[in-house]
Design a protein around this motif. Sequence first.
Motif, PDB file in Angstrom:
ATOM      1  N   ASP A 299       0.867  -1.146   0.035  1.00 45.86           N
ATOM      2  CA  ASP A 299      -0.073  -0.050  -0.034  1.00 45.86           C
ATOM      3  C   ASP A 299       0.768   1.378  -0.015  1.00 45.86           C
ATOM      4  O   ASP A 299       0.396   2.264  -0.713  1.00 45.86           O
ATOM      5  CB  ASP A 299      -0.923  -0.025   1.209  1.00 45.86           C
ATOM      6  CG  ASP A 299      -2.015  -1.070   1.021  1.00 45.86           C
ATOM      7  OD1 ASP A 299      -2.556  -1.310  -0.211  1.00 45.86           O
ATOM      8  OD2 ASP A 299      -2.743  -1.465   2.153  1.00 45.86           O
ATOM      9  N   ALA A 300       1.964   1.152   0.654  1.00 48.84           N
ATOM     10  CA  ALA A 300       2.829   2.360   0.800  1.00 48.84           C
ATOM     11  C   ALA A 300       3.624   2.489  -0.506  1.00 48.84           C
ATOM     12  O   ALA A 300       3.658   3.738  -1.163  1.00 48.84           O
ATOM     13  CB  ALA A 300       3.946   2.251   1.752  1.00 48.84           C
ATOM     14  N   LEU A 301       4.001   1.597  -1.190  1.00 38.96           N
ATOM     15  CA  LEU A 301       4.586   1.847  -2.644  1.00 38.96           C
ATOM     16  C   LEU A 301       3.462   2.331  -3.717  1.00 38.96           C
ATOM     17  O   LEU A 301       3.720   3.167  -4.373  1.00 38.96           O
ATOM     18  CB  LEU A 301       4.921   0.355  -3.017  1.00 38.96           C
ATOM     19  CG  LEU A 301       6.386  -0.127  -2.288  1.00 38.96           C
ATOM     20  CD1 LEU A 301       6.577  -1.660  -2.823  1.00 38.96           C
ATOM     21  CD2 LEU A 301       7.452   0.733  -2.784  1.00 38.96           C
ATOM     22  N   ILE A 302       2.204   1.889  -3.600  1.00 40.97           N
ATOM     23  CA  ILE A 302       1.156   2.294  -4.364  1.00 40.97           C
ATOM     24  C   ILE A 302       0.951   3.835  -4.286  1.00 40.97           C
ATOM     25  O   ILE A 302       0.739   4.313  -5.081  1.00 40.97           O
ATOM     26  CB  ILE A 302      -0.100   1.432  -4.123  1.00 40.97           C
ATOM     27  CG1 ILE A 302       0.145   0.005  -4.836  1.00 40.97           C
ATOM     28  CG2 ILE A 302      -1.318   1.996  -4.699  1.00 40.97           C
ATOM     29  CD1 ILE A 302      -1.157  -1.029  -4.485  1.00 40.97           C
ATOM     30  N   ASP A 303       0.750   4.109  -3.049  1.00 38.74           N
ATOM     31  CA  ASP A 303       0.392   5.551  -2.613  1.00 38.74           C
ATOM     32  C   ASP A 303       1.572   6.327  -3.073  1.00 38.74           C
ATOM     33  O   ASP A 303       1.477   7.670  -3.682  1.00 38.74           O
ATOM     34  CB  ASP A 303       0.563   5.682  -0.842  1.00 38.74           C
ATOM     35  CG  ASP A 303      -0.773   5.008  -0.279  1.00 38.74           C
ATOM     36  OD1 ASP A 303      -1.914   4.746  -1.016  1.00 38.74           O
ATOM     37  OD2 ASP A 303      -0.892   4.805   0.593  1.00 38.74           O
TER      38      ASP A 303
END
Length: 150
Positions: free
Chosen positions: A103-107
């Motif tokens: 999720d952090a990479l996507i954000d």
Amino acid sequence: MADTTLKAELTEAMKAAMKARDKERLAAIRLILAEFKRIEVDERIEVDDARGLAVLDKMVKQRRDSIKQFTEAGRDELAAKEQAEIEVIKTFLPQPLSDDEIDALIDAAISESGADSIKAMGQVMAIVKPQIQGRADVGQVSQRIKARLQ
């Protein structure tokens, strides 16, 4: 050239499997090395770690598809063989990413690309894919990005 390349690690693991007389592990490692060799001969390139991870990722995906087909056909012994190969291949892949890390990479990719709609999904995937290679299922990450951009 680094001494601890993926290819060198595979070669050492193959030698260890030979010495330990571990036929199943040895067969799986030989499959990986044969695929590397095929790519090197066909494309006239040296397989680097990034390409090697992509190959391993693809091999795991192929085996998962095979397991599904073998299970549906009632060929549990072949499905078990494929699962054993997946386990060997996974030992050469980096540690899988957690859901929070994904999720952090996507954000970060969404903010970096300025994506605000599904039309910009390709840009987000281009940023995320190299970072998750061999560490997460690209298809599942793609679905998460799509859900986030809708």
